[in-house]
Write a protein that holds these residues in place. Structure first.
Motif, PDB file in Angstrom:
ATOM      1  N   ASP A   1      10.226 -10.421  41.471  1.00  0.00           N
ATOM      2  CA  ASP A   1      11.648 -10.589  41.856  1.00  0.00           C
ATOM      3  C   ASP A   1      11.738  -9.784  43.131  1.00  0.00           C
ATOM      4  O   ASP A   1      12.511  -8.604  43.038  1.00  0.00           O
ATOM      5  CB  ASP A   1      12.236 -10.241  40.589  1.00  0.00           C
TER       6      ASP A   1
ATOM      7  N   VAL B   1      16.253  -2.223  22.019  1.00  0.00           N
ATOM      8  CA  VAL B   1      15.863  -2.672  23.255  1.00  0.00           C
ATOM      9  C   VAL B   1      16.825  -1.988  24.504  1.00  0.00           C
ATOM     10  O   VAL B   1      16.380  -1.348  25.440  1.00  0.00           O
ATOM     11  CB  VAL B   1      15.984  -4.241  23.644  1.00  0.00           C
TER      12      VAL B   1
ATOM     13  N   THR C   1      15.704   0.608  27.443  1.00  0.00           N
ATOM     14  CA  THR C   1      16.093   0.587  28.727  1.00  0.00           C
ATOM     15  C   THR C   1      16.842   1.671  29.429  1.00  0.00           C
ATOM     16  O   THR C   1      16.705   1.881  30.529  1.00  0.00           O
ATOM     17  CB  THR C   1      16.741  -0.780  28.809  1.00  0.00           C
TER      18      THR C   1
ATOM     19  N   MET D   1      17.238  -9.819  17.957  1.00  0.00           N
ATOM     20  CA  MET D   1      18.300  -8.877  18.789  1.00  0.00           C
ATOM     21  C   MET D   1      18.148  -7.621  18.088  1.00  0.00           C
ATOM     22  O   MET D   1      17.942  -7.395  17.003  1.00  0.00           O
ATOM     23  CB  MET D   1      19.629  -9.378  18.312  1.00  0.00           C
ATOM     24  N   ASP D   2      18.139  -6.680  19.110  1.00  0.00           N
ATOM     25  CA  ASP D   2      17.546  -5.281  18.592  1.00  0.00           C
ATOM     26  C   ASP D   2      17.956  -4.180  19.451  1.00  0.00           C
ATOM     27  O   ASP D   2      18.091  -4.240  20.724  1.00  0.00           O
ATOM     28  CB  ASP D   2      16.168  -5.115  18.730  1.00  0.00           C
TER      29      ASP D   2
ATOM     30  N   GLY E   1      15.106 -12.216  28.643  1.00  0.00           N
ATOM     31  CA  GLY E   1      14.149 -11.044  28.481  1.00  0.00           C
ATOM     32  C   GLY E   1      12.833 -11.014  29.044  1.00  0.00           C
ATOM     33  O   GLY E   1      12.105 -10.094  28.461  1.00  0.00           O
TER      34      GLY E   1
ATOM     35  N   ARG F   1      15.986 -12.530  21.136  1.00  0.00           N
ATOM     36  CA  ARG F   1      17.184 -12.460  20.929  1.00  0.00           C
ATOM     37  C   ARG F   1      17.663 -13.188  19.706  1.00  0.00           C
ATOM     38  O   ARG F   1      18.690 -13.787  19.553  1.00  0.00           O
ATOM     39  CB  ARG F   1      18.211 -12.765  21.957  1.00  0.00           C
TER      40      ARG F   1
ATOM     41  N   ALA G   1      14.005 -15.355  37.755  1.00  0.00           N
ATOM     42  CA  ALA G   1      14.856 -16.525  37.166  1.00  0.00           C
ATOM     43  C   ALA G   1      14.815 -18.023  38.231  1.00  0.00           C
ATOM     44  O   ALA G   1      14.439 -17.629  39.360  1.00  0.00           O
ATOM     45  CB  ALA G   1      15.979 -16.282  36.820  1.00  0.00           C
TER      46      ALA G   1
ATOM     47  N   THR H   1      11.722  -7.299  30.034  1.00  0.00           N
ATOM     48  CA  THR H   1      11.756  -6.422  28.703  1.00  0.00           C
ATOM     49  C   THR H   1      10.483  -6.822  28.162  1.00  0.00           C
ATOM     50  O   THR H   1       9.587  -5.898  27.837  1.00  0.00           O
ATOM     51  CB  THR H   1      12.924  -6.724  27.883  1.00  0.00           C
TER      52      THR H   1
END
Ligand SMILES: Nc1ncnc2c1ncn2[C@@H]1O[C@H](COP(=O)(O)OP(=O)(O)OP(=O)(O)O)[C@@H](O)[C@H]1O
Ligand SMILES: [Mg+2]
Lengths: 93, 266
Positions: B41, B208, B212, B204-205, B16, B173, B123, B19
């Motif tokens: 990234d 989102v 997106t 957790m929603d 996340g 989440r 990441a 986000t």
């Protein structure tokens, strides 16, 4: 609490999150010891360098390890000496 | 006064970061700050689509660093929120296009232009991560309540400490129902294992995914619980560190309350 988790409780099954937490704690511990392994390698290199100034040692069969019991941890260094005489150029004792 | 650089990082992918970067950036701008969000990234940019700005990209971060454009030319103004700017990643270069010393230089410039700059870290712990933390003043570590994500967070926290940065944690989440049933690590479990300060909890929603899909800011969705949590996180990051952290909870009906009371007695 829903029916499934109630059932689990009655059957004395541990909550899966407790299993997760246990595994996590163990993983973090071994991860950290892993990092220490790198440090031990560096220490071993430095030790060999210093000891070689005084003794001729078998660099291949040196072992270095952390041994832990419940009360204490010890750094155990094992180095077979090939020649007990001072190497030339070593500082006099 | 110089602005501050905050890196959002995680180790594990897909927890996340992007986000959260977009949402905190939007919330801070709505609070009146001049904000830049930077997609670090390289080669796999995403922050632009999450913010709905993918069609406006002309220059990118590598262009700035290689002197092909000014920061002002690369920074894309948000469509809805004033004072919010995106500096996109390059899609064609690889991670080695940027060196840590380039980031030190860029962050020095960004501090002059913006109150707050958020870096959306890729990441992993390789070059992209190194570039993202080298000039950061503060760090936000994101994890989900899963063994692998928490373990990676622990590694990242260690690397941040080595850089003299004391990070704060967001647990994302969270599914309150599963936590209650003992099938998901609670945030208390995670904080205990990582021994780190908590910055916020996001559940957790479905909003989102919806936001997106359309590239609209989550923090503008009135009914989104995740959006609300992110507003409060932004406040905590900037000037209100003691704002209480709300624990995600199941919305209980009368009958559920009664039955859970009853089953607990067993
Ligand atoms: N609180 C949430 N509720 C529901 N879905 C979420 C939540 N947070 C993130 N997601 C979803 O999880 C996925 C991964 O999120 P995101 O891209 O922000 O992660 P990331 O850490 O930036 O990933 P990467 O490491 O690949 O850059 C996305 O599909 C996003 O919509
Ligand atoms: Mg991302």
């Amino acid at each position: 609490m829903n029916f499934n988790s109630l059932l689990k409780k009655l059957m004395n099954k541990p909550a899966s999150k407790d299993v997760a937490k246990q595994r996590l704690k163990f993983a973090l511990l071994t991860d950290k010891l892993d990092v220490k392994k790198d440090m031990l390698k560096d220490l071993q290199k430095d030790l060999i360098e210093v000891i070689s100034r005084y003794f001729e040692i078998d660099k291949e069969s040196i072992t270095i390890d952390i041994q832990r019991s419940e009360e204490c941890s010890a750094l155990v260094f094992n180095s077979p000496i090939l020649s007990a005489t001072h190497k030339r150029g070593a500082p006099a004792a | 006064m110089d602005g501050k650089i905050i890196v959002v990082t995680s180790g594990k992918g897909g927890v996340g970061k992007t986000t959260i970067t977009a949402s905190i950036g939007a919330a801070l701008a709505l609070q009146g700050k001049r904000v830049a969000v930077v997609d670090m990234d390289i080669g796999l940019r995403n922050l632009d689509v999450v913010m709905g700005l993918e069609n406006r990209i002309v220059f990118n971060i590598v262009d700035i660093i290689q002197g092909r454009c000014k920061i002002k030319q690369a920074a894309i103004k948000d469509r809805r929120i004033d004072n919010l700017y995106l500096i996109p990643a390059s899609q064609s270069d690889d991670k080695n296009a940027i060196k840590p010393e380039n980031m030190v230089w860029l962050c020095g410039k960004l501090r002059k232009e913006f109150d707050i700059t958020l870096l959306d870290c890729p990441a992993g712990i390789e070059q992209g991560f190194r570039n993202s933390i080298v000039a950061a003043d503060e760090a936000v570590v994101v994890c989900t309540p899963e063994v692998s994500a928490v373990r990676d967070a622990d590694r990242i926290i260690g690397l941040l400490y080595a850089q003299s940065i004391t990070p704060k944690l967001i647990v994302n989440r969270i599914v309150p129902r599963m936590v209650e049933n003992g099938d998901m690590l609670s945030h208390e479990d995670v904080v205990e294992v990582l021994s780190i300060d908590l910055l916020g909890l996001i559940e957790m929603d479905e909003y989102v995914v919806v936001s997106t899909n359309t590239g609209t800011p989550l923090v503008l969705q009135e009914d989104s619980k995740a959006g609300k949590a992110l507003h409060r996180i932004a406040l905590r990051l900037d000037g209100h560190p003691d704002l209480p952290i709300e624990n995600p909870m199941i919305q209980k009906t009368f009958w559920k309350k009664l039955s859970s009371k009853f089953s607990r007695k067993n």
